[in-house]
Write a protein that holds these residues in place. Structure first.
Motif, PDB file in Angstrom:
ATOM      1  N   ASP A 145      16.342  15.947  84.626  1.00 56.39           N
ATOM      2  CA  ASP A 145      15.188  16.662  84.019  1.00 56.39           C
ATOM      3  C   ASP A 145      14.856  15.834  82.826  1.00 56.39           C
ATOM      4  O   ASP A 145      13.608  15.810  82.245  1.00 56.39           O
ATOM      5  N   GLY A 148      12.312  13.431  84.528  1.00 58.74           N
ATOM      6  CA  GLY A 148      11.583  14.294  85.473  1.00 58.74           C
ATOM      7  C   GLY A 148      11.757  13.831  86.799  1.00 58.74           C
ATOM      8  O   GLY A 148      10.618  13.599  87.718  1.00 58.74           O
ATOM      9  N   THR A 150      12.856  13.751  90.805  1.00 57.75           N
ATOM     10  CA  THR A 150      12.795  14.638  91.948  1.00 57.75           C
ATOM     11  C   THR A 150      13.869  14.242  92.723  1.00 57.75           C
ATOM     12  O   THR A 150      13.942  13.390  93.715  1.00 57.75           O
ATOM     13  N   ASP A 173       8.870  11.078  86.288  1.00 63.95           N
ATOM     14  CA  ASP A 173       7.595  11.418  85.524  1.00 63.95           C
ATOM     15  C   ASP A 173       7.398  11.021  84.104  1.00 63.95           C
ATOM     16  O   ASP A 173       8.244  11.352  83.346  1.00 63.95           O
ATOM     17  N   SER A 176       7.302  13.873  81.185  1.00 62.06           N
ATOM     18  CA  SER A 176       8.554  14.355  80.892  1.00 62.06           C
ATOM     19  C   SER A 176       9.468  13.607  80.215  1.00 62.06           C
ATOM     20  O   SER A 176      10.181  14.070  79.129  1.00 62.06           O
ATOM     21  N   SER A 177       9.383  12.206  80.585  1.00 63.96           N
ATOM     22  CA  SER A 177      10.250  11.248  79.822  1.00 63.96           C
ATOM     23  C   SER A 177       9.909  11.034  78.449  1.00 63.96           C
ATOM     24  O   SER A 177      10.822  10.963  77.233  1.00 63.96           O
ATOM     25  N   ASN A 211       3.530  21.422  74.903  1.00 65.81           N
ATOM     26  CA  ASN A 211       3.402  21.546  76.301  1.00 65.81           C
ATOM     27  C   ASN A 211       2.184  22.515  76.851  1.00 65.81           C
ATOM     28  O   ASN A 211       1.409  22.124  77.891  1.00 65.81           O
ATOM     29  N   THR A 222       5.023  19.273  83.218  1.00 62.27           N
ATOM     30  CA  THR A 222       6.618  19.161  83.475  1.00 62.27           C
ATOM     31  C   THR A 222       7.083  20.357  83.666  1.00 62.27           C
ATOM     32  O   THR A 222       6.516  21.537  83.258  1.00 62.27           O
ATOM     33  N   ASP A 223       8.389  20.225  84.438  1.00 63.83           N
ATOM     34  CA  ASP A 223       8.780  21.674  84.875  1.00 63.83           C
ATOM     35  C   ASP A 223       9.355  22.531  83.563  1.00 63.83           C
ATOM     36  O   ASP A 223       9.714  21.855  82.556  1.00 63.83           O
ATOM     37  N   ALA A 350      12.645  19.275  80.173  1.00 65.26           N
ATOM     38  CA  ALA A 350      12.811  18.008  79.571  1.00 65.26           C
ATOM     39  C   ALA A 350      13.258  18.275  78.125  1.00 65.26           C
ATOM     40  O   ALA A 350      14.193  17.335  77.534  1.00 65.26           O
TER      41      ALA A 350
END
Length: 552
Positions: A145, A148, A150, A173, A176-177, A211, A222-223, A350
Motif C-alpha cells: 500500500d 501502491g 498490485t 504507483d 500513492s508513493s 486526495n 490511489t486506493d 497509502a
C-alpha cells in the motif's frame, strides 16, 4: 478479592473530574480511530473489526480493569497472529473468535489465581526481541500500500511477502508513493509542533482532504478504504462462534500466545501510566479486565485487544485520570462509526500504511536494541534468536525458545559465578570491606537499600520496592550491592528506571560494594556514567562519606 478500579475511582468523583475525563476521552477516541482501522487492515481483516474491538474491548478494559487510565483496543502486537489465523482456510474469522475467547478465559484465570506478577519473569531481552520482530513484520506488510503495488493476495510468511513485492515492484504507483512518503515525514516531524495531538491523526485528515481535491481535479487515483471495504453504521448483534472441539485444539497454542501478549502489553502500559501520574495498578484485576474484554470482543466480531501504551499516554497527557475517560473514548468511537462512517471510507490506504510504518518504527525500540548489543553475549543471543524466530518462523515459538535460551544462560552464569563468590572481590580495591563496615551511622536524609542476591529479570521487583520509597523525603539513596554478584540487561534497565525516578525527585544514587560483573556491565551499557563514577564505592563507609558531602 476482585474489585475494578472504576469502583474506587467513583468514590470521590465530581463534575470537575468528569469534565477532564470527558475531554481526554474525546481526544483519545478521535486519535484511536485511524489506529483501530489500520491495525485491522494490517491483520487481514475488514476495518470495522478494528472499530468493534476499540468500542467493545476499550469500554470493558476501562470498566473492569485494575488501572486508572488504561486505554484498550487492537494493537500492532496481534497483527501477525491474526493474519496467520484469518488466512488459514480451516480457521478464518471463526477460528480467530475461538482463539480470542480462549485467550480471554486464560487471562481471567491468570488474574483469579493471582498470577499477574509472573509476567515480570519474562526477560527484557525476549520482550525487546519479539517486539522488534513484530515491528518488522508490520512494516513489511505495508510495503504494497505504501508504494501502491498490485500484488494480489499476499502470502503469510515474511520471505513470501518480500518475493511478492520484488515480483510486482514494476507496478509502483508514484502518486500513492508520494502521498505515503509525505505522510510519513509529517508524522515524524509533527512532535516538533505539538505532542498533545499525534501526527497520525493529522496526516489522516490532511491526506483524505488532499486526495479528494487532487482526484477531482487531476484524475489521479490511489486506493481508499471504500475501494475494498464498507464501514457499517451500527454494531452487529452479538453471536457466539461455533466452538468445535477440533477448532479449540487447533487454536489453543495461538490462544496462549494472545493471552501472553495481552498480559505483557497491558501490564507494561499500566506501569507506564503509573509512572506518569504516580498511581499503583492492580495487575491481577487488570488481567481479569483484559480477559472480560477479550471474551466480549469476538462476540461482536472484534479482534483480540489489550492496553495500548501510546493511547494510554495520550489519555493521560490530555487530562484523563479515571476509567471514565476510557469509557468515553469507546462511546466517541461508536458515535463516529454511526454518524461519520461514510466519511471514514475516503481515507487513503497509502496514508494508513504510513501510520503503520511509523507505529512499527516506534515499536522496534532501536535505542533499546543498541544498548543491549553493547551488553552480555548471552543477552545478545536471546535477543537475536527471539527476533529471528518471530520474523521467519512464528511468534508462539519465539517466546518459548527465547525463554529456554534465557533460562539456560542464567543457570550457566549462576553456576560460573559461584566459583567467583568465594573470592569476595570488588572492582575498586580487589578486597571486600572488613568487619567494621557494619558499624555505620545513616543520616536522616539518606536511605540505604541492600540488594541480597543477583539482580536479573526475576528480581527486579526489589528495585520497584526501592523506587516506591525513593520519593519519601530522602536526598541520597545508597544501593548496597555487596551481595549482588550478577546483573543482566533487565537489571540495568531497572537501574535506569530508578535513576530517572530519583532524578525527578532530586535524589542522588550512590552505589556501595559493587562487584566485577555488575560494574563491567554498567560500564559497557553507560550506567556508570549516568550515576557518576564519583558515586561508586567498594564499601559502605566511603559511600556514607559521599552521602554526607551531597546533603550538605
Amino acid at each position: 478479592m476482585y474489585k475494578p478500579e472504576l469502583l474506587s475511582s467513583l468514590k470521590d468523583y465530581n463534575a470537575k473530574k468528569f469534565m477532564t475525563d470527558f475531554i481526554a476521552g474525546i481526544i483519545v477516541g478521535i486519535v484511536a480511530l485511524p489506529l483501530s482501522i489500520a491495525f485491522a487492515i494490517a491483520s487481514g481483516c475488514s476495518p470495522e473489526t478494528g472499530l468493534y474491538t476499540a468500542i467493545i474491548a476499550g469500554f470493558c478494559i476501562a470498566a473492569f480493569g485494575g488501572t486508572k487510565c488504561q486505554i484498550g483496543g487492537p494493537t500492532g502486537a496481534f497483527t501477525v497472529i491474526i493474519y496467520k489465523i484469518v488466512n488459514n482456510p480451516q480457521l478464518g474469522m471463526a477460528g480467530l473468535a475461538t482463539a480470542t475467547l480462549l485467550a480471554g478465559l486464560i487471562l481471567i484465570l491468570l488474574g483469579v489465581f493471582k498470577m499477574g506478577g509472573l509476567v515480570k519473569f519474562i526477560p527484557y531481552t525476549i520482550v525487546t526481541g519479539f517486539t522488534a520482530g513484530i515491528a518488522i513484520t508490520i512494516a513489511t506488510g505495508q510495503i504494497g500500500d505504501f508504494f501502491g503495488l498490485t500484488t494480489g493476495k499476499l502470502p503469510g510468511t515474511f520471505t513470501g511477502k518480500i518475493l511478492a513485492y520484488a515480483n510486482s515492484f514494476h507496478t509502483i504507483d508514484w502518486y500513492s508513493s508520494a502521498m505515503a512518503i509525505i505522510c510519513l515525514v509529517i508524522i515524524f516531524l509533527w512532535p516538533k509542533v505539538t505532542k498533545k495531538i499525534p501526527g497520525s491523526l493529522i496526516v489522516i485528515i490532511l491526506a483524505t482532504v488532499a486526495n479528494i481535491i487532487i482526484s477531482n481535479y487531476t484524475g489521479l487515483h490511489t486506493d481508499i478504504i471504500k475501494d475494498r471495504y464498507t464501514i457499517p453504521s451500527s454494531l452487529p448483534k452479538p453471536q457466539l462462534p461455533a466452538l468445535g472441539i477440533q477448532t479449540i485444539i487447533d487454536v489453543f497454542p495461538t490462544a496462549c500466545s494472545i493471552a501472553i501478549l495481552a498480559a505483557i502489553e497491558s501490564l507494561l502500559s499500566a506501569v507506564v501510566a503509573d509512572g506518569m501520574i504516580g498511581t499503583k495498578h492492580d495487575s491481577n484485576n487488570e488481567l481479569i479486565g483484559q480477559g472480560i474484554a477479550n471474551l466480549l470482543s469476538p462476540l461482536f466480531g472484534g479482534l483480540p485487544a489489550t492496553g495500548a501504551i501510546a493511547r494510554t499516554a495520550t489519555n493521560i497527557k490530555n487530562g484523563g485520570r479515571t476509567p471514565v475517560a476510557g469509557m468515553v473514548h469507546a462511546v466517541i468511537l461508536l458515535l463516529i462509526m454511526v454518524f461519520f462512517g461514510k466519511y471514514v471510507e475516503y481515507i487513503p490506504l497509502a496514508a494508513l500504511s504510513a501510520v503503520l510504518i511509523s507505529v512499527a518504527w516506534n515499536m522496534a525500540g532501536v535505542s533499546a536494541i543498541r544498548a543491549l548489543l553493547k551488553g552480555e553475549k548471552s543477552d545478545i543471543c536471546v535477543l537475536l534468536v527471539t527476533f529471528l524466530i518471530t520474523v521467519f518462523v512464528d511468534l508462539t515459538y519465539a517466546i518459548g525458545v527465547g525463554l529456554i535460551f534465557a533460562a539456560f544462560f542464567f543457570i550457566k552464569k549462576i553456576s560460573d559465578l559461584s566459583e567467583v563468590q568465594a573470592g569476595q572481590r570488588t572492582i575498586v580495591t580487589g578486597i571486600r570491606g572488613d568487619g567494621n563496615e557494619e558499624k555505620i551511622d545513616v543520616p536522616n536524609s539518606v536511605m540505604v537499600y541492600e540488594i541480597d542476591g543477583s539482580l536479573f529479570f526475576g528480581t527486579i521487583r526489589k528495585f520497584e520496592l526501592a523506587a516506591e520509597r525513593a520519593g519519601l523525603g530522602y536526598k541520597v539513596l545508597i544501593l548496597r550491592m555487596r551481595n549482588t554478584l550478577y546483573i543482566d540487561a533487565g537489571g540495568i534497565r531497572a537501574l535506569e528506571q530508578l535513576k530517572a525516578l530519583c532524578d525527578k525527585n532530586k535524589i542522588q544514587i550512590v552505589l556501595s560494594g559493587i562487584h566485577t560483573q555488575p560494574y563491567m556491565l554498567c560500564e559497557k551499557m553507560g550506567m556508570a556514567d549516568k550515576i557518576g563514577r564519583e558515586n561508586i564505592f567498594d564499601n559502605i563507609n566511603d559511600a556514607l562519606k559521599r552521602a554526607n558531602e551531597l546533603i550538605k
